[in-house]
Design a protein around this motif. Sequence first.
Motif, PDB file in Angstrom:
ATOM      1  N   VAL A  43      37.871 -37.322  73.826  1.00 16.62           N
ATOM      2  CA  VAL A  43      36.438 -37.322  73.989  1.00 16.62           C
ATOM      3  C   VAL A  43      35.987 -36.940  75.189  1.00 16.62           C
ATOM      4  CG1 VAL A  43      34.325 -38.713  73.627  1.00 16.62           C
ATOM      5  CG2 VAL A  43      36.461 -39.148  72.198  1.00 16.62           C
ATOM      6  N   HIS A  44      35.527 -35.561  75.361  1.00 20.62           N
ATOM      7  CA  HIS A  44      34.924 -35.220  76.867  1.00 20.62           C
ATOM      8  C   HIS A  44      33.816 -36.066  76.858  1.00 20.62           C
ATOM      9  CE1 HIS A  44      38.091 -32.186  77.671  1.00 20.62           C
ATOM     10  NE2 HIS A  44      37.727 -31.866  76.645  1.00 20.62           N
ATOM     11  N   ALA A  45      33.210 -36.089  78.199  1.00 16.52           N
ATOM     12  CA  ALA A  45      31.936 -37.120  78.661  1.00 16.52           C
ATOM     13  C   ALA A  45      31.843 -38.167  77.910  1.00 16.52           C
ATOM     14  CB  ALA A  45      30.664 -35.995  78.297  1.00 16.52           C
ATOM     15  N   ALA A  46      32.904 -38.981  77.860  1.00 16.35           N
ATOM     16  CA  ALA A  46      33.043 -40.226  77.185  1.00 16.35           C
ATOM     17  C   ALA A  46      32.122 -41.417  77.632  1.00 16.35           C
ATOM     18  CB  ALA A  46      34.659 -40.683  77.195  1.00 16.35           C
ATOM     19  N   ALA A  47      31.637 -41.314  78.761  1.00 16.12           N
ATOM     20  CA  ALA A  47      30.689 -42.117  79.023  1.00 16.12           C
ATOM     21  C   ALA A  47      29.020 -41.606  78.695  1.00 16.12           C
ATOM     22  CB  ALA A  47      30.729 -42.594  80.554  1.00 16.12           C
ATOM     23  N   GLY A  48      28.938 -40.616  78.218  1.00 16.48           N
ATOM     24  CA  GLY A  48      27.525 -40.127  77.912  1.00 16.48           C
ATOM     25  C   GLY A  48      26.973 -40.699  76.569  1.00 16.48           C
ATOM     26  N   GLY A  49      26.087 -40.320  76.162  1.00 17.22           N
ATOM     27  CA  GLY A  49      25.468 -40.729  74.950  1.00 17.22           C
ATOM     28  C   GLY A  49      26.207 -40.454  73.710  1.00 17.22           C
ATOM     29  N   THR A  50      26.536 -39.201  73.502  1.00 16.92           N
ATOM     30  CA  THR A  50      27.511 -39.016  72.193  1.00 16.92           C
ATOM     31  C   THR A  50      28.678 -39.374  72.582  1.00 16.92           C
ATOM     32  OG1 THR A  50      26.015 -37.279  71.802  1.00 16.92           O
ATOM     33  CG2 THR A  50      28.305 -37.300  70.703  1.00 16.92           C
ATOM     34  N   GLY A  51      29.547 -39.323  73.550  1.00 16.96           N
ATOM     35  CA  GLY A  51      30.739 -39.567  74.078  1.00 16.96           C
ATOM     36  C   GLY A  51      31.156 -41.172  73.901  1.00 16.96           C
ATOM     37  N   SER A  52      30.104 -41.934  74.519  1.00 12.41           N
ATOM     38  CA  SER A  52      30.489 -43.248  74.575  1.00 12.41           C
ATOM     39  C   SER A  52      30.549 -43.915  72.813  1.00 12.41           C
ATOM     40  CB  SER A  52      29.364 -44.191  75.046  1.00 12.41           C
ATOM     41  OG  SER A  52      28.251 -43.749  74.867  1.00 12.41           O
ATOM     42  N   LEU A  53      29.816 -43.308  72.229  1.00 12.69           N
ATOM     43  CA  LEU A  53      29.730 -43.754  70.644  1.00 12.69           C
ATOM     44  C   LEU A  53      30.977 -43.104  70.083  1.00 12.69           C
ATOM     45  CD1 LEU A  53      25.964 -43.405  70.001  1.00 12.69           C
ATOM     46  CD2 LEU A  53      27.321 -45.455  69.875  1.00 12.69           C
TER      47      LEU A  53
END
Length: 317
Positions: A135-145
Amino acid sequence: MRAIQITQFGGPEVLSEAELPDPVAGPGLLLVDVTSAGVNYADTHTVENSYLARATLPLVPGAEVVGRTPDGRRVVAVTQNGGYAQKAVAEEHLALDVPDAVTDAQALAVVVQGLTAWHLLRTCARLAAGESVVVHAAAGGTGSLAVQLAKAYGAGRVIATASSKEKRDLALELGADTAVDGNPDGLKERLIEANGGRKADIVLEMAGGPVFDASLAALAPFGRLVTYGMASRVPATPLAAAQLMGRSRAVVGFWLAHCLDRPGMYREPVAELLAMTAEGRLKPQVGGIYPLSEAARAHQDLRARRTFGKLVLDVTR
């Protein structure tokens, strides 16, 4: 009504507050008194007219709202722009009631970014139990979910990438098995090492450019790379069919707009995600709540990668 409007395309500087007439809800449409509006990375593309759907001026950005209907229901809805305003119009079938236990910001996180994560894993990648997921950008809105849903749906190993230690630590707290630097230099090698020396089964990729190239190189035979964004604004290296066939790999594109009018692809997944949130099984991350008048600052922070989770505009301020 107060709204954020653009009259020319460009960066965050073109977002300005304006007094506009209230929208009118025609047949099949619902008028929503907006309390909160979601900010998505796609909005930054809309504002500069670089997204998949071309925009026309003048424009009120914003594709998701939470608010009250004329009969008093509290709903979350996807809109065709117009969300950065005190009132917005949405198609009736795109509005769902929000459980009392779910906050405005959580509902906004679920309706676009949560639904995107759901389809990336379920519809596009067709995640099977035990498979590894990057999961790239895993702290972002989509990534964290996506990190949380991948674990809930049986992924064997979830590998998160993020640009800072703080963001990587957040991904680990959300359930990722390991987290690595998302810088494209050496990314292929870091992903393979993080997966125990094996290439990955699934990669969820939204940056494009060299991150896409490294992700494809780190994909195992019969692996699926799902591309759903172009945040870097840099094109990936063109692909030839032999590059996929020769290694039995698949590249799947995803755009949420194609789900909105298809039976079973919008209301049911969103209802599932809202229920998971209300029950505490899914924890949408809220990275910032800005007054409506500071929409430009929200865009600046998002584009500068200073944020995590969901960004929200408080339309009451």
